[in-house]
Design an enzyme around this catalytic site. Structure first.
Site, PDB file in Angstrom:
ATOM      1  N   ASP A  25       0.853  -1.190   0.000  1.00  0.00           N
ATOM      2  CA  ASP A  25       0.000   0.000   0.000  1.00  0.00           C
ATOM      3  C   ASP A  25       0.886   1.236   0.000  1.00  0.00           C
ATOM      4  O   ASP A  25       1.799   1.354   0.812  1.00  0.00           O
ATOM      5  CB  ASP A  25      -0.920   0.014   1.226  1.00  0.00           C
ATOM      6  CG  ASP A  25      -1.950   1.114   1.080  1.00  0.00           C
ATOM      7  OD1 ASP A  25      -2.740   1.044   0.123  1.00  0.00           O
ATOM      8  OD2 ASP A  25      -1.950   2.054   1.895  1.00  0.00           O
ATOM      9  N   PHE A  62      -7.790   7.475 -48.913  1.00  0.00           N
ATOM     10  CA  PHE A  62      -7.071   8.691 -48.506  1.00  0.00           C
ATOM     11  C   PHE A  62      -5.792   8.949 -49.293  1.00  0.00           C
ATOM     12  O   PHE A  62      -5.221  10.030 -49.207  1.00  0.00           O
ATOM     13  CB  PHE A  62      -6.866   8.777 -46.989  1.00  0.00           C
ATOM     14  CG  PHE A  62      -6.196   7.602 -46.309  1.00  0.00           C
ATOM     15  CD1 PHE A  62      -4.917   7.211 -46.635  1.00  0.00           C
ATOM     16  CD2 PHE A  62      -6.872   6.926 -45.288  1.00  0.00           C
ATOM     17  CE1 PHE A  62      -4.299   6.162 -45.972  1.00  0.00           C
ATOM     18  CE2 PHE A  62      -6.266   5.867 -44.618  1.00  0.00           C
ATOM     19  CZ  PHE A  62      -4.969   5.470 -44.970  1.00  0.00           C
TER      20      PHE A  62
HETATM   21  O1  LIG Z   1       4.441   7.997  -8.495  1.00  0.00           O
HETATM   22  C1  LIG Z   1       3.562   7.124  -8.346  1.00  0.00           C
HETATM   23  N1  LIG Z   1       2.913   6.967  -7.171  1.00  0.00           N
HETATM   24  C2  LIG Z   1       1.967   6.018  -6.989  1.00  0.00           C
HETATM   25  C3  LIG Z   1       1.628   5.163  -8.028  1.00  0.00           C
HETATM   26  C4  LIG Z   1       0.566   4.110  -7.891  1.00  0.00           C
HETATM   27  O2  LIG Z   1      -0.389   4.495  -6.934  1.00  0.00           O
HETATM   28  C5  LIG Z   1      -1.093   3.350  -6.474  1.00  0.00           C
HETATM   29  C6  LIG Z   1      -1.204   3.446  -4.975  1.00  0.00           C
HETATM   30  O3  LIG Z   1      -2.403   2.892  -4.548  1.00  0.00           O
HETATM   31  P1  LIG Z   1      -2.507   1.575  -3.659  1.00  0.00           P
HETATM   32  O4  LIG Z   1      -1.271   1.372  -2.878  1.00  0.00           O
HETATM   33  O5  LIG Z   1      -3.787   1.648  -2.921  1.00  0.00           O
HETATM   34  O6  LIG Z   1      -2.566   0.431  -4.751  1.00  0.00           O
HETATM   35  P2  LIG Z   1      -3.664   0.118  -5.861  1.00  0.00           P
HETATM   36  O7  LIG Z   1      -3.242   0.699  -7.188  1.00  0.00           O
HETATM   37  O8  LIG Z   1      -5.036   0.493  -5.385  1.00  0.00           O
HETATM   38  O9  LIG Z   1      -3.540  -1.432  -6.011  1.00  0.00           O
HETATM   39  P3  LIG Z   1      -3.822  -2.557  -4.887  1.00  0.00           P
HETATM   40  O10 LIG Z   1      -4.687  -3.569  -5.584  1.00  0.00           O
HETATM   41  O11 LIG Z   1      -2.472  -3.072  -4.529  1.00  0.00           O
HETATM   42  O12 LIG Z   1      -4.534  -1.918  -3.720  1.00  0.00           O
HETATM   43  C7  LIG Z   1      -0.254   2.147  -6.895  1.00  0.00           C
HETATM   44  O13 LIG Z   1      -0.882   1.487  -7.986  1.00  0.00           O
HETATM   45  C8  LIG Z   1       1.050   2.779  -7.378  1.00  0.00           C
HETATM   46  O14 LIG Z   1       1.688   2.014  -8.364  1.00  0.00           O
HETATM   47  C9  LIG Z   1       2.291   5.320  -9.262  1.00  0.00           C
HETATM   48  O15 LIG Z   1       2.036   4.592 -10.248  1.00  0.00           O
HETATM   49  N2  LIG Z   1       3.269   6.289  -9.371  1.00  0.00           N
END
Ligand SMILES: O=c1[nH]cc([C@@H]2O[C@H](COP(=O)(O)OP(=O)(O)OP(=O)(O)O)[C@@H](O)[C@H]2O)c(=O)[nH]1
Length: 620
Positions: A88, A510
């Site tokens: 997370d 085209f």
């Molecule tokens: O610079 C970046 N910062 C963050 C991210 C992406 O943000 C999400 C964070 O959300 P979370 O931890 O709740 O994860 P989810 O996408 O909801 O997937 P889960 O199924 O694991 O809960 C995360 O995807 C980061 O990669 C980014 O891409 N760049």
């Protein structure tokens, strides 16, 4: 390449990533980890105020995500996973925890808070080791977190909104993606970059090393600090039965429902001995073997689509392999193997009651779903697969391979190959329609096109992009210009809706016929089909049809200048095998456009491999 050899320890384990984040999937698979993806259904609603620290909150959320998947898989699956990884990512600024924005306004609030300031990004990670005894799930949890500090530049309102409209902030903690456009907002980063992207790979590897290679008793006498991932450069014993050390030592940090102390000294010594004797062997070539298997996995996916497996399972109770086999006139034993592979790839769920579709399969693989890619799958199975079997010839000859597949000369790519019969043409159009529907909204939103009142989508096929442009800009009239046969079949793809009155179809070639007049011309995945000569020919026709101030919207896959990004490079190889064209870099498109009087190029990267470019016609 597995740079962190401890990852080899997990090769024969059932490892599950409890995350829907494509970034986490990419980071871990790039590291050579083999895993299944089962997104967690845990609702991220823990009471933040009840945690003493923000990272405590992130670790607990990560743990709950992983535990939810572990217990769901234990209940539903025949085989409990060995390890479930949850993560997370949160952003903290001024005592506030920011997660993913819920809408554009929320993204605006977050990004304005971050503007010109330093903030922290925490990713909590939970590694849940699972085992099953007497049908009961037993778990041991190791958890950790990583912090990275990021400083943003001052963001102007205009930049902020332009970024928000790119759509990038929406699924990202803190409302930005440092790995993509969001990188432009960042002045400095202190700490692990991948931690910001969503997964602290370095700390994860160190954690695995601690779990699987506990220090020898003599090392325990002195404090040991791992500043980097220890180079345990061994060929790991992959067997689970010979005591080769596939189980982690019982040494978890943080909470666990079976707290365990450091690994037994005897076991640790045996493990360490084991590494020393094998230290001269090279690392196991996991990634290489995965690449080798790639075509088999693709073919399994394509075959399941061809047999309409995902249609038979859509909205149905779980079914046994034999039931599906009888519906599609297949053998039960063959079908069972195919369905098992589909389950392992995360496309099906397997329980004692049978197989059912995952959300991905319902969304994209069933032929009647709104965003179905079924037509695209069939195009890959029936046409592109055959072309790729002649890749060696394509490389030697530097040209597409339709002549070999069809056994005859192909002068006109579309008339002689893709549209050679009504069936092949319809399948091609279905494939293009599926892909276009998936990307059209992002294309329509990539730039503010509200200054244009008319557009011509040159080679616009079924009108999927025209529909999204019409939806986004209610005063825009869009003409879809395509070959007469295409225009004739396009009627089958028109859903009812208020946009219908804004969309018109015009038939023509085209390269030969005059283009309908418009203030904005759109060429979406057209130029990459053609040689430089033909691209010049088409661009000069577009330029001639344009008044000064007119726009040209191009959508293509851009090659990065260093030619390193696998996604766009494989697309370019695809173009070699299938077309007369190639993918080009931003610089190449800029030169082409400027030669034909189009300037002020703006580029927006879209999800997947596509990029949108907008340029303006200058006075001649
Ligand atoms: O610079 C970046 N910062 C963050 C991210 C992406 O943000 C999400 C964070 O959300 P979370 O931890 O709740 O994860 P989810 O996408 O909801 O997937 P889960 O199924 O694991 O809960 C995360 O995807 C980061 O990669 C980014 O891409 N760049």
């Amino acid at each position: 390449m597995v740079l962190c050899p401890v990852i080899g320890k997990l090769l024969h384990k059932r490892v599950v990533l409890a995350s829907a984040s494509p970034r986490r999937q990419e980071i871990l698979s790039n590291a050579g980890l083999r895993f299944e993806v089962v997104p967690s259904k845990f609702k991220e609603k823990l009471d933040k105020a009840s945690f003493a620290t923000p990272y405590g909150y992130a670790m607990e959320t990560a743990k709950q995500k992983a535990l939810e998947v572990a217990s769901r898989m234990h209940q539903k699956d025949l085989r409990t996973p060995d390890m479930v990884i949850g993560a997370d990512t949160i952003v903290t600024v001024g005592g506030l925890i920011l997660e993913k924005p819920v809408d554009k306004q929320d993204a605006y609030r977050m990004l304005s808070r971050l503007s010109g300031k330093e903030h922290s990004v925490f990713t909590g990670v939970a590694i849940v080791h699972c085992s099953s005894k007497d049908r009961q799930l037993h778990t041991r949890v190791s958890e950790f977190y990583e912090e990275t500090t990021v400083k943003f530049s001052e963001l102007s309102e205009e930049l902020l909104w332009e970024y928000i409209h790119s759509g990038e902030p929406m699924d990202k903690a803190g409302g930005y993606g440092i790995q993509a456009l969001g990188g432009m907002l960042v002045e400095s980063v202190h700490g692990d970059f991948l931690n910001v992207v969503g997964f602290p790979l370095n700390h994860f590897c160190k954690q695995l090393v601690e779990l699987y290679y506990p220090p020898r008793p003599e090392d325990l006498r002195q404090p040991v600090q791992h500043d980097s991932i220890p180079a345990v450069d061994t060929f790991e014993d992959l067997s689970d039965v010979d005591g080769g050390g596939s189980e982690p030592a019982q040494r978890e940090t943080g909470s666990c429902d079976e707290k365990a102390e450091a690994g037994a000294a005897g076991q640790a010594t045996a493990e360490a001995e084991c590494h020393r004797t094998r230290a001269t062997l090279p690392p196991f070539p996991t990634r290489l073997l995965e690449l080798l298997d790639g075509f088999k996995l693709s073919k399994a996916l394509l075959t399941a689509c061809k047999l309409k497996v995902f249609d038979w399972l859509k909205d149905e109770a779980p079914q046994k392999a034999a039931d599906i086999a009888s519906k599609v006139d297949a053998s039960a034993c063959g079908m069972e193997r195919l369905l098992d592979v589909c389950a392992a790839m995360g496309l099906l769920e397997k329980t004692e009651q049978g197989y059912s579709n995952t959300e991905t399969a319902n969304l994209y693989l069933a032929s009647d779903s709104e965003y179905s890619l079924h037509g695209f799958m069939l195009q890959n199975n029936d046409i592109i697969w055959n072309l790729f079997t002649h890749l060696e010839f394509a490389i030697r000859e530097g040209r597409n391979q339709h002549h070999r597949v069809l056994g005859k000369k192909v002068d006109d790519l579309f008339q002689d190959a893709y549209y050679r019969s009504p069936e092949t043409q319809l399948r091609f159009m279905q494939a293009m329609h599926g892909v276009a529907k998936l990307t059209a909204r992002q294309v329509a939103n990539a730039f503010d096109l509200s200054r244009f009142s008319s557009a011509c989508d040159v080679g616009g096929c079924t009108g999927a992009l025209a529909r999204e442009l019409a939806r986004e800009y209610p005063r825009l009239q869009v003409t879809v210009f395509d070959l007469p046969d295409v225009v004739e079949l396009a009627v089958h793809f028109q859903p009812a809706g208020p946009q219908a009155a804004q969309i018109h179809f015009a038939a023509g070639d085209f390269f030969r016929d005059p283009l309908p007049s418009a203030e904005l011309y759109v060429l979406c995945r057209i130029l990459h089909d053609w040689s430089d000569d033909k691209v010049h020919k088409l661009l000069s026709k577009v330029a001639e049809s344009c008044k000064p101030g007119a726009g040209l919207l191009l959508v293509e896959t851009l090659l990065d200048e260093k030619r390193e990004a696998q996604g766009s490079l494989i697309q370019s190889l695809n173009m070699l095998v299938q077309t007369e064209g190639r993918e080009r870099s931003r610089g190449e498109y800029q030169c082409l456009l400027e030669l034909h009087g189009f300037h002020q190029l703006q580029v927006v990267h879209l999800d997947g491999v596509l990029d949108a470019m907008l340029a303006t016609r200058a006075a001649p």
